[in-house]
Write an enzyme that holds these catalytic residues in place. Sequence first.
Site, PDB file in Angstrom:
ATOM      1  N   LYS A   1     -12.493  -4.633  11.261  1.00  0.00           N
ATOM      2  CA  LYS A   1     -13.165  -3.643  10.402  1.00  0.00           C
ATOM      3  C   LYS A   1     -14.592  -3.403  10.887  1.00  0.00           C
ATOM      4  O   LYS A   1     -15.083  -2.266  10.896  1.00  0.00           O
ATOM      5  CB  LYS A   1     -13.162  -4.137   8.949  1.00  0.00           C
TER       6      LYS A   1
ATOM      7  N   GLU B   1      -2.529 -14.924   2.359  1.00  0.00           N
ATOM      8  CA  GLU B   1      -1.175 -14.887   2.912  1.00  0.00           C
ATOM      9  C   GLU B   1      -0.704 -16.292   3.263  1.00  0.00           C
ATOM     10  O   GLU B   1      -1.525 -17.209   3.430  1.00  0.00           O
ATOM     11  CB  GLU B   1      -1.182 -14.042   4.182  1.00  0.00           C
TER      12      GLU B   1
ATOM     13  N   VAL C   1       0.834  -1.203   0.000  1.00  0.00           N
ATOM     14  CA  VAL C   1       0.000   0.000   0.000  1.00  0.00           C
ATOM     15  C   VAL C   1       0.869   1.254   0.000  1.00  0.00           C
ATOM     16  O   VAL C   1       0.604   2.218  -0.736  1.00  0.00           O
ATOM     17  CB  VAL C   1      -0.975   0.001   1.205  1.00  0.00           C
TER      18      VAL C   1
ATOM     19  N   ILE D   1     -13.357   1.426  -1.012  1.00  0.00           N
ATOM     20  CA  ILE D   1     -14.722   1.953  -0.833  1.00  0.00           C
ATOM     21  C   ILE D   1     -14.695   3.084   0.204  1.00  0.00           C
ATOM     22  O   ILE D   1     -14.263   2.868   1.336  1.00  0.00           O
ATOM     23  CB  ILE D   1     -15.684   0.846  -0.340  1.00  0.00           C
TER      24      ILE D   1
ATOM     25  N   GLY E   1      -5.483  -4.512  -2.172  1.00  0.00           N
ATOM     26  CA  GLY E   1      -4.646  -4.286  -3.356  1.00  0.00           C
ATOM     27  C   GLY E   1      -3.937  -2.946  -3.291  1.00  0.00           C
ATOM     28  O   GLY E   1      -4.396  -2.011  -2.629  1.00  0.00           O
TER      29      GLY E   1
ATOM     30  N   GLU F   1      -9.663   5.702   6.400  1.00  0.00           N
ATOM     31  CA  GLU F   1     -10.544   5.205   5.316  1.00  0.00           C
ATOM     32  C   GLU F   1     -10.056   3.872   4.753  1.00  0.00           C
ATOM     33  O   GLU F   1     -10.846   2.978   4.453  1.00  0.00           O
ATOM     34  CB  GLU F   1     -10.598   6.251   4.201  1.00  0.00           C
TER      35      GLU F   1
ATOM     36  N   VAL G   1     -10.848   0.045   6.300  1.00  0.00           N
ATOM     37  CA  VAL G   1     -12.102  -0.712   6.148  1.00  0.00           C
ATOM     38  C   VAL G   1     -12.513  -0.741   4.679  1.00  0.00           C
ATOM     39  O   VAL G   1     -12.713   0.303   4.063  1.00  0.00           O
ATOM     40  CB  VAL G   1     -13.240  -0.071   6.980  1.00  0.00           C
TER      41      VAL G   1
HETATM   42  N1  HSE Z   1      -6.484  -9.239   4.004  1.00  0.00           N
HETATM   43  C1  HSE Z   1      -7.577  -8.355   3.748  1.00  0.00           C
HETATM   44  C2  HSE Z   1      -8.566  -9.011   2.827  1.00  0.00           C
HETATM   45  C3  HSE Z   1      -7.178  -7.040   3.148  1.00  0.00           C
HETATM   46  O1  HSE Z   1      -8.352 -10.137   2.394  1.00  0.00           O
HETATM   47  O2  HSE Z   1      -9.576  -8.391   2.568  1.00  0.00           O
HETATM   48  C4  HSE Z   1      -6.588  -6.111   4.141  1.00  0.00           C
HETATM   49  O3  HSE Z   1      -7.440  -5.891   5.201  1.00  0.00           O
END
Ligand code: HSE
Length: 436
Positions: A205, A190, A14, A136, A304, A129, A132
Amino acid sequence: MATINVGLLGLGTVGSGVAKILIEEAELIGQKLGYNLRLAKVCVRNASSARNYSPPSDLITTNPDEIVGNPNIPIVVELLGGLEPARSLVLKALASGQHVVTANKALLAIHGREIFQKATEVSREIKFEAAVAGAIPVIRVLKEGLTANRIQSVFGILNGTTNHILTRMTQNGLTFQDALSEAQKSGYAEADPTNDVEGFDAAHKLALLTALAYGTLPQIADFHVEGVTNLEPDDIAAAQEFGYVIKLLASSSFSPTDNRLEIRLHPAMLPKNSLMAGVNGVMNAVMIRGHACGDIFLSGAGAGMMPTASAVMGDIIEASRDLLPGAAPQVPSLGWKTLQSWSIKPQAEARLSYFLRLTVVDKPGVLSAISGVLGRHNISIAQVIQKGFDPNRNGVTLIILTHEAIEKDLLAALAETDKLDALTGPTRLIRVENQI
Ligand code: HSE
Protein backbone atom coordinates in the site's frame (compact mmCIF):
# COMPACT_ATOMS: atom_id res chain seq x y z
CA MET A 1 -32.07 6.23 -18.33
CA ALA A 2 -28.95 4.73 -19.87
CA THR A 3 -27.51 1.60 -18.27
CA ILE A 4 -23.83 0.67 -17.90
CA ASN A 5 -22.94 -2.97 -17.27
CA VAL A 6 -20.42 -4.05 -14.65
CA GLY A 7 -18.74 -7.48 -14.47
CA LEU A 8 -17.37 -8.83 -11.22
CA LEU A 9 -14.46 -11.29 -10.94
CA GLY A 10 -14.62 -12.82 -7.46
CA LEU A 11 -17.38 -13.08 -4.87
CA GLY A 12 -15.38 -13.27 -1.65
CA THR A 13 -15.87 -10.83 1.22
CA VAL A 14 -15.36 -7.64 -0.79
CA GLY A 15 -16.98 -8.99 -3.97
CA SER A 16 -20.09 -9.89 -1.97
CA GLY A 17 -20.22 -6.33 -0.62
CA VAL A 18 -19.93 -4.86 -4.13
CA ALA A 19 -22.64 -7.17 -5.50
CA LYS A 20 -24.90 -6.28 -2.58
CA ILE A 21 -24.50 -2.53 -3.13
CA LEU A 22 -24.89 -2.75 -6.92
CA ILE A 23 -28.15 -4.68 -6.50
CA GLU A 24 -29.65 -3.18 -3.34
CA GLU A 25 -28.62 0.43 -3.94
CA ALA A 26 -29.31 0.49 -7.70
CA GLU A 27 -32.11 3.05 -7.32
CA LEU A 28 -30.10 5.39 -5.07
CA ILE A 29 -27.11 5.23 -7.42
CA GLY A 30 -29.38 5.91 -10.41
CA GLN A 31 -30.82 8.95 -8.63
CA LYS A 32 -27.34 10.30 -7.95
CA LEU A 33 -25.82 9.58 -11.38
CA GLY A 34 -28.76 10.05 -13.73
CA TYR A 35 -28.01 6.66 -15.33
CA ASN A 36 -27.99 3.07 -14.08
CA LEU A 37 -25.20 0.72 -13.12
CA ARG A 38 -26.14 -2.92 -13.60
CA LEU A 39 -24.37 -5.98 -12.25
CA ALA A 40 -24.28 -8.00 -15.46
CA LYS A 41 -22.18 -11.05 -14.53
CA VAL A 42 -20.22 -12.43 -11.57
CA CYS A 43 -17.41 -14.93 -12.10
CA VAL A 44 -16.65 -17.31 -9.21
CA ARG A 45 -14.27 -20.26 -8.85
CA ASN A 46 -16.86 -22.52 -7.27
CA ALA A 47 -20.53 -21.85 -7.98
CA SER A 48 -21.70 -23.71 -4.85
CA SER A 49 -19.51 -21.98 -2.20
CA ALA A 50 -21.20 -20.27 0.77
CA ARG A 51 -21.31 -16.45 0.36
CA ASN A 52 -21.87 -13.38 2.51
CA TYR A 53 -24.29 -12.24 -0.17
CA SER A 54 -25.76 -14.25 -3.04
CA PRO A 55 -26.70 -12.43 -6.24
CA PRO A 56 -29.35 -14.06 -8.49
CA SER A 57 -28.00 -17.37 -9.77
CA ASP A 58 -28.44 -16.38 -13.45
CA LEU A 59 -25.65 -13.81 -12.95
CA ILE A 60 -23.13 -16.41 -11.79
CA THR A 61 -20.56 -17.99 -14.10
CA THR A 62 -17.31 -19.87 -13.62
CA ASN A 63 -15.96 -18.68 -16.98
CA PRO A 64 -14.10 -15.33 -16.76
CA ASP A 65 -14.35 -14.94 -20.55
CA GLU A 66 -18.04 -14.17 -20.12
CA ILE A 67 -16.83 -10.89 -18.53
CA VAL A 68 -13.25 -10.23 -19.70
CA GLY A 69 -13.37 -9.24 -23.37
CA ASN A 70 -17.19 -9.05 -23.41
CA PRO A 71 -18.05 -5.92 -25.46
CA ASN A 72 -21.30 -5.45 -23.52
CA ILE A 73 -19.45 -5.09 -20.20
CA PRO A 74 -17.25 -1.97 -20.24
CA ILE A 75 -16.18 -2.16 -16.57
CA VAL A 76 -14.43 -5.18 -15.04
CA VAL A 77 -13.98 -5.38 -11.27
CA GLU A 78 -11.13 -7.70 -10.23
CA LEU A 79 -11.62 -8.95 -6.66
CA LEU A 80 -9.94 -12.35 -6.97
CA GLY A 81 -6.81 -11.44 -5.00
CA GLY A 82 -3.47 -13.14 -5.66
CA LEU A 83 -1.20 -12.56 -8.64
CA GLU A 84 -2.53 -15.07 -11.17
CA PRO A 85 -4.93 -15.32 -12.87
CA ALA A 86 -5.63 -11.73 -11.70
CA ARG A 87 -2.68 -10.26 -13.67
CA SER A 88 -3.57 -12.01 -16.94
CA LEU A 89 -7.25 -11.16 -16.64
CA VAL A 90 -6.56 -7.49 -15.86
CA LEU A 91 -4.18 -7.18 -18.82
CA LYS A 92 -6.67 -8.90 -21.11
CA ALA A 93 -9.52 -6.66 -19.94
CA LEU A 94 -7.45 -3.51 -20.60
CA ALA A 95 -6.38 -4.81 -24.00
CA SER A 96 -10.06 -5.47 -24.79
CA GLY A 97 -10.89 -1.83 -24.07
CA GLN A 98 -12.47 -2.38 -20.64
CA HIS A 99 -11.83 -0.14 -17.64
CA VAL A 100 -10.57 -2.13 -14.65
CA VAL A 101 -11.27 -1.62 -10.95
CA THR A 102 -9.27 -3.66 -8.45
CA ALA A 103 -8.59 -3.90 -4.72
CA ASN A 104 -5.47 -6.00 -5.34
CA LYS A 105 -2.54 -4.11 -3.76
CA ALA A 106 -0.04 -6.96 -4.18
CA LEU A 107 -0.86 -7.23 -7.89
CA LEU A 108 -0.30 -3.50 -8.47
CA ALA A 109 2.76 -3.19 -6.23
CA ILE A 110 4.44 -6.18 -7.88
CA HIS A 111 3.19 -5.96 -11.50
CA GLY A 112 2.13 -2.31 -11.52
CA ARG A 113 4.69 -1.16 -14.06
CA GLU A 114 3.37 -3.58 -16.65
CA ILE A 115 -0.29 -3.00 -15.80
CA PHE A 116 -0.18 0.82 -15.65
CA GLN A 117 1.86 0.86 -18.86
CA LYS A 118 -0.75 -1.27 -20.61
CA ALA A 119 -3.57 0.96 -19.33
CA THR A 120 -1.78 4.04 -20.72
CA GLU A 121 -1.10 2.37 -24.07
CA VAL A 122 -4.76 1.48 -24.59
CA SER A 123 -6.16 4.66 -22.97
CA ARG A 124 -8.08 2.71 -20.35
CA GLU A 125 -8.22 3.20 -16.60
CA ILE A 126 -7.02 1.02 -13.77
CA LYS A 127 -8.62 2.22 -10.56
CA PHE A 128 -7.58 0.96 -7.13
CA GLU A 129 -9.09 3.07 -4.34
CA ALA A 130 -9.92 -0.07 -2.35
CA ALA A 131 -6.32 -1.31 -2.51
CA VAL A 132 -5.12 1.27 0.02
CA ALA A 133 -6.67 2.00 3.42
CA GLY A 134 -10.06 0.36 2.75
CA ALA A 135 -12.91 2.84 2.86
CA ILE A 136 -10.72 5.96 3.06
CA PRO A 137 -10.82 7.76 -0.32
CA VAL A 138 -7.13 8.65 -0.09
CA ILE A 139 -6.29 7.84 -3.70
CA ARG A 140 -8.84 10.30 -4.99
CA VAL A 141 -7.54 12.92 -2.55
CA LEU A 142 -3.96 12.50 -3.80
CA LYS A 143 -4.92 12.19 -7.49
CA GLU A 144 -7.42 15.00 -7.68
CA GLY A 145 -7.88 17.17 -4.61
CA LEU A 146 -4.15 17.74 -4.05
CA THR A 147 -2.90 17.78 -7.65
CA ALA A 148 -1.48 21.29 -7.30
CA ASN A 149 0.62 20.38 -4.29
CA ARG A 150 4.22 19.37 -4.05
CA ILE A 151 3.69 16.48 -1.64
CA GLN A 152 6.28 16.60 1.13
CA SER A 153 5.37 13.51 3.11
CA VAL A 154 2.79 10.78 3.48
CA PHE A 155 2.46 8.87 6.75
CA GLY A 156 0.05 6.02 7.30
CA ILE A 157 -1.29 3.25 9.45
CA LEU A 158 -2.20 0.99 6.56
CA ASN A 159 -2.81 -2.42 8.10
CA GLY A 160 -5.79 -3.03 10.37
CA THR A 161 -4.66 -6.46 11.59
CA THR A 162 -1.38 -5.22 13.02
CA ASN A 163 -2.98 -2.06 14.37
CA HIS A 164 -5.50 -4.22 16.22
CA ILE A 165 -2.69 -6.40 17.61
CA LEU A 166 -0.62 -3.37 18.72
CA THR A 167 -3.68 -1.75 20.29
CA ARG A 168 -4.33 -4.87 22.39
CA MET A 169 -0.65 -5.04 23.37
CA THR A 170 -0.69 -1.35 24.36
CA GLN A 171 -4.02 -1.16 26.14
CA ASN A 172 -4.09 -4.62 27.72
CA GLY A 173 -0.46 -5.66 28.05
CA LEU A 174 -0.84 -8.74 25.80
CA THR A 175 2.18 -10.40 24.20
CA PHE A 176 2.36 -10.36 20.40
CA GLN A 177 1.52 -14.08 20.23
CA ASP A 178 -1.52 -13.75 22.51
CA ALA A 179 -2.80 -10.68 20.66
CA LEU A 180 -2.33 -12.49 17.32
CA SER A 181 -4.15 -15.64 18.50
CA GLU A 182 -6.99 -13.52 19.81
CA ALA A 183 -7.20 -11.61 16.50
CA GLN A 184 -7.26 -14.90 14.58
CA LYS A 185 -10.09 -16.22 16.77
CA SER A 186 -12.17 -13.08 16.24
CA GLY A 187 -11.55 -13.02 12.48
CA TYR A 188 -9.33 -9.93 12.42
CA ALA A 189 -6.23 -11.91 11.42
CA GLU A 190 -5.86 -14.63 8.82
CA ALA A 191 -4.84 -18.21 9.63
CA ASP A 192 -1.53 -17.44 7.88
CA PRO A 193 -0.90 -13.89 9.09
CA THR A 194 2.53 -13.47 7.45
CA ASN A 195 1.49 -10.89 4.88
CA ASP A 196 0.05 -8.62 7.57
CA VAL A 197 2.41 -9.12 10.54
CA GLU A 198 5.62 -9.05 8.50
CA GLY A 199 4.54 -5.74 6.96
CA PHE A 200 4.18 -6.82 3.31
CA ASP A 201 0.51 -5.79 2.99
CA ALA A 202 1.24 -2.31 4.35
CA ALA A 203 4.40 -2.05 2.24
CA HIS A 204 2.43 -2.76 -0.96
CA LYS A 205 0.00 0.00 0.00
CA LEU A 206 2.88 2.35 0.80
CA ALA A 207 4.40 1.70 -2.64
CA LEU A 208 1.10 2.73 -4.26
CA LEU A 209 0.77 5.88 -2.12
CA THR A 210 4.37 6.78 -3.03
CA ALA A 211 3.55 6.44 -6.73
CA LEU A 212 0.56 8.75 -6.39
CA ALA A 213 2.43 11.29 -4.28
CA TYR A 214 5.71 11.51 -6.21
CA GLY A 215 5.17 9.76 -9.56
CA THR A 216 7.61 6.90 -8.86
CA LEU A 217 6.38 3.36 -8.11
CA PRO A 218 8.99 1.67 -5.91
CA GLN A 219 9.43 -2.08 -5.47
CA ILE A 220 9.10 -3.10 -1.84
CA ALA A 221 12.59 -4.65 -2.02
CA ASP A 222 13.87 -1.07 -2.53
CA PHE A 223 12.93 0.15 0.94
CA HIS A 224 13.09 -0.93 4.58
CA VAL A 225 10.20 -3.23 5.54
CA GLU A 226 9.96 -4.55 9.08
CA GLY A 227 6.86 -6.08 10.72
CA VAL A 228 5.68 -6.30 14.30
CA THR A 229 6.55 -9.90 15.22
CA ASN A 230 9.52 -8.99 17.42
CA LEU A 231 7.81 -6.34 19.52
CA GLU A 232 7.65 -7.13 23.22
CA PRO A 233 5.28 -5.78 25.88
CA ASP A 234 8.35 -4.19 27.55
CA ASP A 235 9.04 -2.14 24.39
CA ILE A 236 5.50 -0.83 24.46
CA ALA A 237 5.55 -0.09 28.20
CA ALA A 238 8.90 1.69 27.95
CA ALA A 239 7.69 3.73 24.97
CA GLN A 240 4.71 4.84 27.04
CA GLU A 241 7.01 6.02 29.83
CA PHE A 242 8.70 8.32 27.35
CA GLY A 243 5.33 9.64 26.09
CA TYR A 244 5.13 7.53 22.93
CA VAL A 245 2.85 4.92 21.38
CA ILE A 246 4.20 2.22 19.02
CA LYS A 247 2.46 1.89 15.63
CA LEU A 248 3.36 0.08 12.42
CA LEU A 249 4.06 3.25 10.48
CA ALA A 250 4.33 3.67 6.73
CA SER A 251 6.21 6.77 5.66
CA SER A 252 7.27 8.25 2.39
CA SER A 253 8.80 11.68 1.97
CA PHE A 254 10.56 13.72 -0.67
CA SER A 255 13.74 15.57 0.05
CA PRO A 256 14.03 18.58 -2.30
CA THR A 257 17.64 19.14 -1.25
CA ASP A 258 18.88 15.85 -2.72
CA ASN A 259 15.86 14.97 -4.89
CA ARG A 260 15.48 11.55 -3.31
CA LEU A 261 12.60 9.64 -1.77
CA GLU A 262 12.77 8.35 1.77
CA ILE A 263 10.43 5.37 2.17
CA ARG A 264 10.11 2.96 5.08
CA LEU A 265 7.66 0.68 6.87
CA HIS A 266 8.46 -0.36 10.44
CA PRO A 267 7.25 -0.12 14.03
CA ALA A 268 7.74 3.48 15.12
CA MET A 269 7.30 5.42 18.32
CA LEU A 270 4.84 8.30 17.79
CA PRO A 271 4.18 11.13 20.25
CA LYS A 272 1.18 9.93 22.25
CA ASN A 273 -0.82 13.12 21.64
CA SER A 274 -0.49 12.94 17.85
CA LEU A 275 -3.63 12.16 15.79
CA MET A 276 -1.93 9.06 14.38
CA ALA A 277 -1.18 7.66 17.85
CA GLY A 278 -4.92 7.77 18.63
CA VAL A 279 -5.86 5.52 15.67
CA ASN A 280 -6.71 2.22 17.32
CA GLY A 281 -8.08 -1.24 16.55
CA VAL A 282 -8.62 -2.11 12.90
CA MET A 283 -8.84 1.54 11.84
CA ASN A 284 -6.42 2.94 9.25
CA ALA A 285 -5.21 6.52 8.82
CA VAL A 286 -3.20 8.58 6.37
CA MET A 287 -1.59 11.97 6.90
CA ILE A 288 -0.53 13.90 3.80
CA ARG A 289 1.65 16.99 4.02
CA GLY A 290 1.63 19.23 0.94
CA HIS A 291 3.37 22.54 0.34
CA ALA A 292 0.07 24.37 -0.18
CA CYS A 293 -2.53 22.28 1.68
CA GLY A 294 -0.51 21.75 4.86
CA ASP A 295 -1.43 18.65 6.85
CA ILE A 296 -4.46 16.57 5.86
CA PHE A 297 -5.49 13.71 8.13
CA LEU A 298 -7.86 10.96 6.97
CA SER A 299 -9.04 8.03 9.07
CA GLY A 300 -11.52 5.21 8.60
CA ALA A 301 -12.11 1.48 8.30
CA GLY A 302 -9.15 -0.15 6.58
CA ALA A 303 -10.82 -3.45 5.76
CA GLY A 304 -14.12 -5.32 5.87
CA MET A 305 -16.87 -6.23 3.43
CA MET A 306 -18.90 -3.01 3.23
CA PRO A 307 -16.15 -0.39 3.86
CA THR A 308 -13.96 -1.88 1.13
CA ALA A 309 -16.97 -2.31 -1.17
CA SER A 310 -17.70 1.40 -0.68
CA ALA A 311 -14.26 2.26 -2.09
CA VAL A 312 -14.70 -0.16 -5.01
CA MET A 313 -18.07 1.44 -5.80
CA GLY A 314 -16.46 4.89 -5.90
CA ASP A 315 -14.11 3.59 -8.59
CA ILE A 316 -16.87 1.88 -10.58
CA ILE A 317 -18.83 5.12 -10.59
CA GLU A 318 -15.80 7.16 -11.63
CA ALA A 319 -15.02 4.70 -14.45
CA SER A 320 -18.66 4.79 -15.59
CA ARG A 321 -18.51 8.57 -16.09
CA ASP A 322 -15.86 8.04 -18.76
CA LEU A 323 -18.37 6.02 -20.78
CA LEU A 324 -20.88 8.85 -21.10
CA PRO A 325 -21.09 10.82 -24.35
CA GLY A 326 -18.75 13.83 -24.22
CA ALA A 327 -16.95 12.61 -21.08
CA ALA A 328 -14.02 14.74 -19.90
CA PRO A 329 -10.59 13.04 -20.01
CA GLN A 330 -9.93 10.83 -16.99
CA VAL A 331 -7.14 11.62 -14.54
CA PRO A 332 -4.20 9.24 -15.28
CA SER A 333 -4.39 6.06 -13.20
CA LEU A 334 -1.46 7.07 -10.97
CA GLY A 335 -2.27 10.78 -11.16
CA TRP A 336 0.83 11.58 -13.28
CA LYS A 337 0.81 12.01 -17.07
CA THR A 338 4.61 11.93 -16.94
CA LEU A 339 5.99 9.51 -14.38
CA GLN A 340 9.15 10.47 -12.47
CA SER A 341 12.17 8.33 -11.68
CA TRP A 342 13.33 9.48 -8.27
CA SER A 343 15.92 7.36 -6.53
CA ILE A 344 15.39 6.08 -3.01
CA LYS A 345 17.66 7.03 -0.15
CA PRO A 346 19.18 3.92 1.50
CA GLN A 347 17.85 3.31 5.00
CA ALA A 348 21.45 3.44 6.31
CA GLU A 349 21.42 7.18 5.47
CA ALA A 350 18.17 7.90 7.34
CA ARG A 351 18.43 10.50 10.08
CA LEU A 352 16.14 9.68 13.00
CA SER A 353 15.96 9.47 16.77
CA TYR A 354 16.25 5.97 18.17
CA PHE A 355 14.94 4.18 21.23
CA LEU A 356 17.32 1.54 22.56
CA ARG A 357 16.56 -1.04 25.24
CA LEU A 358 19.61 -2.89 26.57
CA THR A 359 19.95 -5.45 29.33
CA VAL A 360 23.23 -5.12 31.22
CA VAL A 361 24.95 -6.19 34.42
CA ASP A 362 24.70 -3.54 37.12
CA LYS A 363 28.27 -2.60 37.94
CA PRO A 364 30.46 0.51 37.79
CA GLY A 365 31.55 1.69 34.36
CA VAL A 366 28.86 -0.05 32.27
CA LEU A 367 26.89 3.08 31.44
CA SER A 368 30.04 5.01 30.61
CA ALA A 369 31.29 2.14 28.37
CA ILE A 370 28.02 2.20 26.42
CA SER A 371 27.80 5.99 26.20
CA GLY A 372 31.48 6.05 25.18
CA VAL A 373 30.79 3.77 22.20
CA LEU A 374 27.73 5.82 21.21
CA GLY A 375 29.72 9.07 21.50
CA ARG A 376 32.54 7.75 19.33
CA HIS A 377 29.97 7.02 16.62
CA ASN A 378 28.44 10.48 16.79
CA ILE A 379 25.31 9.36 18.66
CA SER A 380 24.11 11.89 21.18
CA ILE A 381 21.97 10.68 24.09
CA ALA A 382 18.76 12.67 24.75
CA GLN A 383 17.42 10.68 27.75
CA VAL A 384 18.39 7.60 29.72
CA ILE A 385 16.55 5.54 32.33
CA GLN A 386 17.82 2.55 34.30
CA LYS A 387 15.29 0.05 35.68
CA GLY A 388 15.65 -2.38 38.60
CA PHE A 389 17.08 -5.90 38.33
CA ASP A 390 15.10 -8.17 35.97
CA PRO A 391 15.60 -11.83 36.99
CA ASN A 392 14.21 -13.05 33.65
CA ARG A 393 17.00 -11.29 31.85
CA ASN A 394 19.59 -11.57 34.60
CA GLY A 395 20.42 -7.87 34.42
CA VAL A 396 19.05 -4.36 34.61
CA THR A 397 17.23 -2.67 31.77
CA LEU A 398 18.77 0.45 30.34
CA ILE A 399 16.60 2.59 28.09
CA ILE A 400 18.29 5.19 25.92
CA LEU A 401 16.61 7.73 23.67
CA THR A 402 19.01 9.30 21.21
CA HIS A 403 18.97 12.66 19.48
CA GLU A 404 18.76 12.44 15.71
CA ALA A 405 21.54 10.30 14.28
CA ILE A 406 22.46 8.66 11.01
CA GLU A 407 21.24 5.07 11.01
CA LYS A 408 24.50 3.53 9.79
CA ASP A 409 26.36 5.25 12.66
CA LEU A 410 23.87 3.86 15.14
CA LEU A 411 24.12 0.33 13.73
CA ALA A 412 27.93 0.51 13.85
CA ALA A 413 27.74 1.61 17.49
CA LEU A 414 25.36 -1.23 18.37
CA ALA A 415 27.64 -3.77 16.67
CA GLU A 416 30.28 -2.58 19.17
CA THR A 417 28.10 -2.44 22.29
CA ASP A 418 26.76 -5.92 21.48
CA LYS A 419 30.30 -7.24 22.06
CA LEU A 420 30.58 -5.78 25.58
CA ASP A 421 30.66 -8.44 28.30
CA ALA A 422 28.27 -6.27 30.34
CA LEU A 423 25.34 -7.00 27.98
CA THR A 424 23.22 -9.94 29.12
CA GLY A 425 20.71 -9.89 26.24
CA PRO A 426 20.12 -8.52 22.76
CA THR A 427 19.62 -4.78 22.25
CA ARG A 428 16.18 -3.67 21.07
CA LEU A 429 15.97 -0.78 18.59
CA ILE A 430 12.82 1.14 17.67
CA ARG A 431 12.80 4.22 15.45
CA VAL A 432 11.13 7.39 16.70
CA GLU A 433 8.97 9.54 14.40
CA ASN A 434 8.57 13.05 15.75
CA GLN A 435 7.31 14.68 12.53
CA ILE A 436 3.74 13.52 12.98
N1 HSE B 1 -5.32 -7.46 5.74
C1 HSE B 1 -5.46 -6.04 5.60
C2 HSE B 1 -5.48 -5.39 6.95
C3 HSE B 1 -6.69 -5.62 4.86
O1 HSE B 1 -5.40 -6.07 7.97
O2 HSE B 1 -5.54 -4.18 6.98
C4 HSE B 1 -6.58 -5.81 3.39
O3 HSE B 1 -5.48 -5.15 2.88
